[in-house]
Design a protein around this motif. Structure first.
Motif, PDB file in Angstrom:
ATOM      1  N   ALA A 135     -10.820  14.221 -11.670  1.00  0.00           N
ATOM      2  CA  ALA A 135     -10.408  15.541 -11.171  1.00  0.00           C
ATOM      3  C   ALA A 135      -9.029  16.023 -11.579  1.00  0.00           C
ATOM      4  CB  ALA A 135     -10.524  15.555  -9.645  1.00  0.00           C
ATOM      5  N   GLU A 136      -8.661  15.830 -12.844  1.00  0.00           N
ATOM      6  CA  GLU A 136      -7.399  16.416 -13.295  1.00  0.00           C
ATOM      7  C   GLU A 136      -7.468  17.935 -13.227  1.00  0.00           C
ATOM      8  OE1 GLU A 136      -4.681  18.529 -15.498  1.00  0.00           O
ATOM      9  OE2 GLU A 136      -6.719  18.341 -16.215  1.00  0.00           O
ATOM     10  N   GLU A 137      -8.627  18.483 -13.594  1.00  0.00           N
ATOM     11  CA  GLU A 137      -8.752  19.951 -13.640  1.00  0.00           C
ATOM     12  C   GLU A 137      -8.593  20.585 -12.257  1.00  0.00           C
ATOM     13  OE1 GLU A 137      -8.673  21.612 -16.248  1.00  0.00           O
ATOM     14  OE2 GLU A 137      -9.342  20.283 -17.852  1.00  0.00           O
ATOM     15  N   LEU A 138      -8.864  19.821 -11.216  1.00  0.00           N
ATOM     16  CA  LEU A 138      -8.700  20.352  -9.863  1.00  0.00           C
ATOM     17  C   LEU A 138      -7.259  20.162  -9.386  1.00  0.00           C
ATOM     18  CD1 LEU A 138     -12.001  18.968  -8.252  1.00  0.00           C
ATOM     19  CD2 LEU A 138     -11.607  21.228  -9.247  1.00  0.00           C
ATOM     20  N   GLY A 139      -6.502  19.387 -10.137  1.00  0.00           N
ATOM     21  CA  GLY A 139      -5.096  19.159  -9.773  1.00  0.00           C
ATOM     22  C   GLY A 139      -4.922  18.179  -8.631  1.00  0.00           C
ATOM     23  N   THR A 140      -6.004  17.488  -8.230  1.00  0.00           N
ATOM     24  CA  THR A 140      -5.927  16.643  -7.042  1.00  0.00           C
ATOM     25  C   THR A 140      -6.311  15.187  -7.306  1.00  0.00           C
ATOM     26  OG1 THR A 140      -8.131  17.495  -6.522  1.00  0.00           O
ATOM     27  CG2 THR A 140      -6.294  18.466  -5.336  1.00  0.00           C
ATOM     28  N   GLY A 141      -6.726  14.881  -8.547  1.00  0.00           N
ATOM     29  CA  GLY A 141      -7.217  13.532  -8.834  1.00  0.00           C
ATOM     30  C   GLY A 141      -6.141  12.453  -8.763  1.00  0.00           C
ATOM     31  N   ALA A 142      -4.966  12.724  -9.353  1.00  0.00           N
ATOM     32  CA  ALA A 142      -3.892  11.726  -9.335  1.00  0.00           C
ATOM     33  C   ALA A 142      -3.461  11.475  -7.891  1.00  0.00           C
ATOM     34  CB  ALA A 142      -2.707  12.212 -10.179  1.00  0.00           C
ATOM     35  N   ARG A 143      -3.309  12.561  -7.153  1.00  0.00           N
ATOM     36  CA  ARG A 143      -2.900  12.454  -5.742  1.00  0.00           C
ATOM     37  C   ARG A 143      -3.915  11.633  -4.945  1.00  0.00           C
ATOM     38  NH1 ARG A 143       1.746  12.290  -4.392  1.00  0.00           N
ATOM     39  NH2 ARG A 143       1.052  10.618  -3.109  1.00  0.00           N
ATOM     40  N   ALA A 144      -5.207  11.900  -5.214  1.00  0.00           N
ATOM     41  CA  ALA A 144      -6.265  11.186  -4.482  1.00  0.00           C
ATOM     42  C   ALA A 144      -6.178   9.686  -4.749  1.00  0.00           C
ATOM     43  CB  ALA A 144      -7.634  11.718  -4.888  1.00  0.00           C
ATOM     44  N   MET A 145      -5.913   9.293  -5.994  1.00  0.00           N
ATOM     45  CA  MET A 145      -5.807   7.862  -6.310  1.00  0.00           C
ATOM     46  C   MET A 145      -4.581   7.244  -5.646  1.00  0.00           C
ATOM     47  SD  MET A 145      -7.133   7.350 -10.256  1.00  0.00           S
ATOM     48  CE  MET A 145      -7.443   5.579 -10.080  1.00  0.00           C
ATOM     49  N   LEU A 146      -3.456   7.982  -5.672  1.00  0.00           N
ATOM     50  CA  LEU A 146      -2.234   7.466  -5.034  1.00  0.00           C
ATOM     51  C   LEU A 146      -2.446   7.312  -3.528  1.00  0.00           C
ATOM     52  CD1 LEU A 146       0.344   9.625  -7.019  1.00  0.00           C
ATOM     53  CD2 LEU A 146       0.114   7.131  -7.143  1.00  0.00           C
ATOM     54  N   ASP A 147      -3.041   8.334  -2.917  1.00  0.00           N
ATOM     55  CA  ASP A 147      -3.262   8.294  -1.472  1.00  0.00           C
ATOM     56  C   ASP A 147      -4.246   7.192  -1.081  1.00  0.00           C
ATOM     57  OD1 ASP A 147      -1.511  10.362  -1.202  1.00  0.00           O
ATOM     58  OD2 ASP A 147      -3.018  11.925  -0.843  1.00  0.00           O
ATOM     59  N   ASP A 148      -5.091   6.798  -2.023  1.00  0.00           N
ATOM     60  CA  ASP A 148      -6.065   5.745  -1.747  1.00  0.00           C
ATOM     61  C   ASP A 148      -5.521   4.362  -2.120  1.00  0.00           C
ATOM     62  OD1 ASP A 148      -8.489   4.887  -0.737  1.00  0.00           O
ATOM     63  OD2 ASP A 148      -9.603   5.213  -2.594  1.00  0.00           O
ATOM     64  N   GLY A 149      -4.212   4.274  -2.347  1.00  0.00           N
ATOM     65  CA  GLY A 149      -3.582   2.962  -2.533  1.00  0.00           C
ATOM     66  C   GLY A 149      -3.626   2.420  -3.947  1.00  0.00           C
ATOM     67  N   LEU A 150      -3.588   3.304  -4.944  1.00  0.00           N
ATOM     68  CA  LEU A 150      -3.616   2.862  -6.343  1.00  0.00           C
ATOM     69  C   LEU A 150      -2.595   1.760  -6.627  1.00  0.00           C
ATOM     70  CD1 LEU A 150      -4.452   3.130  -9.348  1.00  0.00           C
ATOM     71  CD2 LEU A 150      -2.797   5.004  -9.539  1.00  0.00           C
ATOM     72  N   TYR A 151      -1.336   1.998  -6.232  1.00  0.00           N
ATOM     73  CA  TYR A 151      -0.289   1.039  -6.606  1.00  0.00           C
ATOM     74  C   TYR A 151      -0.334  -0.240  -5.774  1.00  0.00           C
ATOM     75  CZ  TYR A 151       1.458   4.688  -9.682  1.00  0.00           C
ATOM     76  OH  TYR A 151       1.560   5.635 -10.676  1.00  0.00           O
ATOM     77  N   GLY A 152      -1.031  -0.199  -4.638  1.00  0.00           N
ATOM     78  CA  GLY A 152      -1.284  -1.430  -3.892  1.00  0.00           C
ATOM     79  C   GLY A 152      -2.204  -2.343  -4.693  1.00  0.00           C
ATOM     80  N   VAL A 153      -3.094  -1.751  -5.466  1.00  0.00           N
ATOM     81  CA  VAL A 153      -4.055  -2.512  -6.277  1.00  0.00           C
ATOM     82  C   VAL A 153      -3.414  -2.983  -7.584  1.00  0.00           C
ATOM     83  CG1 VAL A 153      -6.208  -2.292  -7.604  1.00  0.00           C
ATOM     84  CG2 VAL A 153      -6.042  -1.301  -5.306  1.00  0.00           C
ATOM     85  N   THR A 154      -2.666  -2.094  -8.231  1.00  0.00           N
ATOM     86  CA  THR A 154      -2.200  -2.372  -9.603  1.00  0.00           C
ATOM     87  C   THR A 154      -0.751  -2.865  -9.667  1.00  0.00           C
ATOM     88  OG1 THR A 154      -1.356  -0.124  -9.904  1.00  0.00           O
ATOM     89  CG2 THR A 154      -3.663  -0.509 -10.494  1.00  0.00           C
ATOM     90  N   GLY A 155      -0.003  -2.712  -8.578  1.00  0.00           N
ATOM     91  CA  GLY A 155       1.444  -2.886  -8.646  1.00  0.00           C
ATOM     92  C   GLY A 155       2.063  -1.582  -9.110  1.00  0.00           C
ATOM     93  N   THR A 156       3.347  -1.372  -8.785  1.00  0.00           N
ATOM     94  CA  THR A 156       4.024  -0.129  -9.164  1.00  0.00           C
ATOM     95  C   THR A 156       4.427  -0.218 -10.633  1.00  0.00           C
ATOM     96  OG1 THR A 156       4.854   0.043  -6.921  1.00  0.00           O
ATOM     97  CG2 THR A 156       5.932   1.411  -8.569  1.00  0.00           C
ATOM     98  N   PRO A 157       4.098   0.807 -11.425  1.00  0.00           N
ATOM     99  CA  PRO A 157       4.428   0.747 -12.854  1.00  0.00           C
ATOM    100  C   PRO A 157       5.926   0.939 -13.103  1.00  0.00           C
ATOM    101  CG  PRO A 157       3.494   2.883 -12.312  1.00  0.00           C
ATOM    102  CD  PRO A 157       3.416   2.053 -11.053  1.00  0.00           C
ATOM    103  N   ASP A 158       6.375   0.509 -14.273  1.00  0.00           N
ATOM    104  CA  ASP A 158       7.743   0.793 -14.720  1.00  0.00           C
ATOM    105  C   ASP A 158       7.783   2.031 -15.602  1.00  0.00           C
ATOM    106  OD1 ASP A 158       9.175  -1.493 -13.576  1.00  0.00           O
ATOM    107  OD2 ASP A 158       7.859  -2.666 -14.871  1.00  0.00           O
ATOM    108  N   VAL A 159       6.635   2.443 -16.100  1.00  0.00           N
ATOM    109  CA  VAL A 159       6.552   3.650 -16.922  1.00  0.00           C
ATOM    110  C   VAL A 159       5.098   4.133 -16.889  1.00  0.00           C
ATOM    111  CG1 VAL A 159       6.066   2.411 -19.090  1.00  0.00           C
ATOM    112  CG2 VAL A 159       7.131   4.662 -19.188  1.00  0.00           C
ATOM    113  N   VAL A 160       4.924   5.461 -16.976  1.00  0.00           N
ATOM    114  CA  VAL A 160       3.584   6.050 -17.053  1.00  0.00           C
ATOM    115  C   VAL A 160       3.445   6.714 -18.423  1.00  0.00           C
ATOM    116  CG1 VAL A 160       2.059   7.854 -16.123  1.00  0.00           C
ATOM    117  CG2 VAL A 160       3.376   6.397 -14.555  1.00  0.00           C
ATOM    118  N   LEU A 161       2.431   6.300 -19.175  1.00  0.00           N
ATOM    119  CA  LEU A 161       2.190   6.832 -20.528  1.00  0.00           C
ATOM    120  C   LEU A 161       0.817   7.493 -20.582  1.00  0.00           C
ATOM    121  CD1 LEU A 161       3.234   3.641 -22.574  1.00  0.00           C
ATOM    122  CD2 LEU A 161       4.687   5.606 -22.029  1.00  0.00           C
TER     123      LEU A 161
END
Ligand code: ZN
Ligand code: ZN
Length: 408
Positions: A135-161
């Motif tokens: 859902a990038e086109e809806l503008g809400t996909g990244a937020r939805a993943m973050l709110d669902d604990g993305l970085y709890g699963v992956t660890g916090t990144p040092d850079v986003v590419l």
């Protein structure tokens, strides 16, 4: 672990023929998850709906996140390509034609190609995180993943590419430091009139005329209220009122899209839209003020200047055939920046050339290039058709080269 590299063109044409709308990327997410599991990644699915995150860990080192978005658009494809989409998807309770008109199928294919290459390369150290975002086109996909604990699963990144394909010639990578993609705001304005017989306008308040006045007056915001050195775009993308020629309707609805780079300019433009809609309603004698809804908002993508220099240098030395240019800020919008802002880390997001270089052959300099680009179908056009190769190979190598630069 399988060592067979994916057939990029086969993967791409399959994804292209099967686009899925935001938060409905079930098939795409399954393809991504299955491939990454096979190559040894620890895969988590269903993050923020249909999002997929995968981690490959190789000892101590930085955490580097590569992001691709997965969704298609409600557009009927008109490319005439043998792998053109005839798929449909559900939007607002209706079945609508769908198409990968923004090239997110290129992004997914390149992410998988890079995933395979980096899994097969044991010369790096650190933690590689791959994100297939809904859902990038809806503008809400990244937020939805973050709110669902993305970085709890992956660890916090040092850079986003990440990268976005565009009708620049293949072999060209566009990287702009600072605000690179605009803030986007979408508003729905419902103008309330008083309907009646088309022959008796004196007994009505005509929302069609009210809407026409609003649309014209909105054009003065950029012309008269935004400074010459600032940038803003105000587009009325939809305007709906009435169903019969002899009936004056009760309401008219318009949807307005706004692009800005600066928070002060954004606030000024949004308040001007609100003021103009209310004032025109008042001027028309509307029985009630307009209803103004803020439908969505994308934050600007702000590329980290040092991160851009570092990545551009790595691309220039690691991929001698390509040209890295600064295309300036684009008025397109993206939610990739939220992944970096949330973690408080640099974002480096570039534009990947995906157009046949032939029409650009005689172009001398950026202005000439922009002129040629203007004649090609752009992202979101029903005719948008990146050339699969060498775009896919270059997109994979660009991701791999950038990731290797940031990994240990
Ligand atoms: Zn798009
Ligand atoms: Zn896009």
């Amino acid at each position: 672990m399988s060592t067979e590299a994916p057939d990029l063109v086969a993967l791409y044409t399959d994804l292209h023929a099967h686009p899925e709308l935001g938060f409905a990327e079930v098939r795409t997410a399954a393809i991504v998850a299955e491939a990454l599991r096979e190559w040894g990644y620890a895969v988590t699915t269903g993050i923020g709906g249909t999002g997929v995150a995968a981690v490959l860990e190789r000892g101590d080192g930085p955490t580097v996140l590569l992001r691709a978005d997965m969704d298609g658009l409600p557009v009927r494809e008109e490319t005439g390509l043998p792998y053109a989409s005839t798929a449909t998807g559900e939007r607002g309770g209706e079945q609508v034609p769908t198409m990968h008109a923004c090239g997110h199928d290129v992004h997914v294919t390149c992410l998988l190609g890079a995933a395979h290459a980096l899994a097969a390369d044991d010369s790096w150290a650190g933690r590689l995180v791959l994100v297939a975002q809904p859902a990038e086109e809806l503008g809400t996909g990244a937020r939805a993943m973050l709110d669902d604990g993305l970085y709890g699963v992956t660890g916090t990144p040092d850079v986003v590419l990440g990268q976005h394909v565009a009708p620049l010639p293949t072999g060209v990578v566009g990287l702009h430091p600072g605000p690179a993609f605009a803030t986007s705001d979408t508003l729905r304005i419902t103008l309330h009139g008083r309907g009646g017989h088309g022959s008796r306008p004196e007994a009505t308040v005509d929302p069609v005329v009210m809407a026409a006045a609003v649309v014209l007056r909105l054009q003065t915001i950029v012309a008269r209220e935004v400074g010459g050195s600032d940038t803003a775009v105000v587009t009325v993308g939809t305007l709906h009122a009435g169903i019969a020629p002899n009936v004056i309707p009760d309401d008219a609805t318009l949807q307005v899209n706004v692009r800005t780079y600066d928070e002060h300019v954004r606030t000024r433009v949004l308040s001007a839209i609100d003021r103009i809609a209310r004032a025109e309603a008042e001027a028309s004698g509307a029985p009630q003020p307009p209803t103004i809804e803020h439908l969505d908002s994308f934050a600007a993508v702000v590329n980290d200047p040092d991160g851009c220099s570092r990545t551009a240098a790595a691309l220039r030395s690691g991929m001698p055939g390509i040209v890295v240019v600064d295309p300036g800020p684009v008025t397109g919008s993206e939610d990739v920046g939220e992944l970096a802002t949330d973690a408080g880390v640099p974002c480096v997001y570039w534009i990947l050339g995906g157009a046949d270089p032939a029409p650009f052959a005689g172009a001398s300099g950026p202005e000439d290039m922009a002129r040629v680009m203007g004649g090609l179908p752009s992202n979101h056009s029903p005719k948008f058709a990146p050339v699969p190769q060498p775009t896919l190979d270059l997109g994979v190598r660009t991701l791999v080269t950038a990731a290797r630069e940031w990994l240990g």
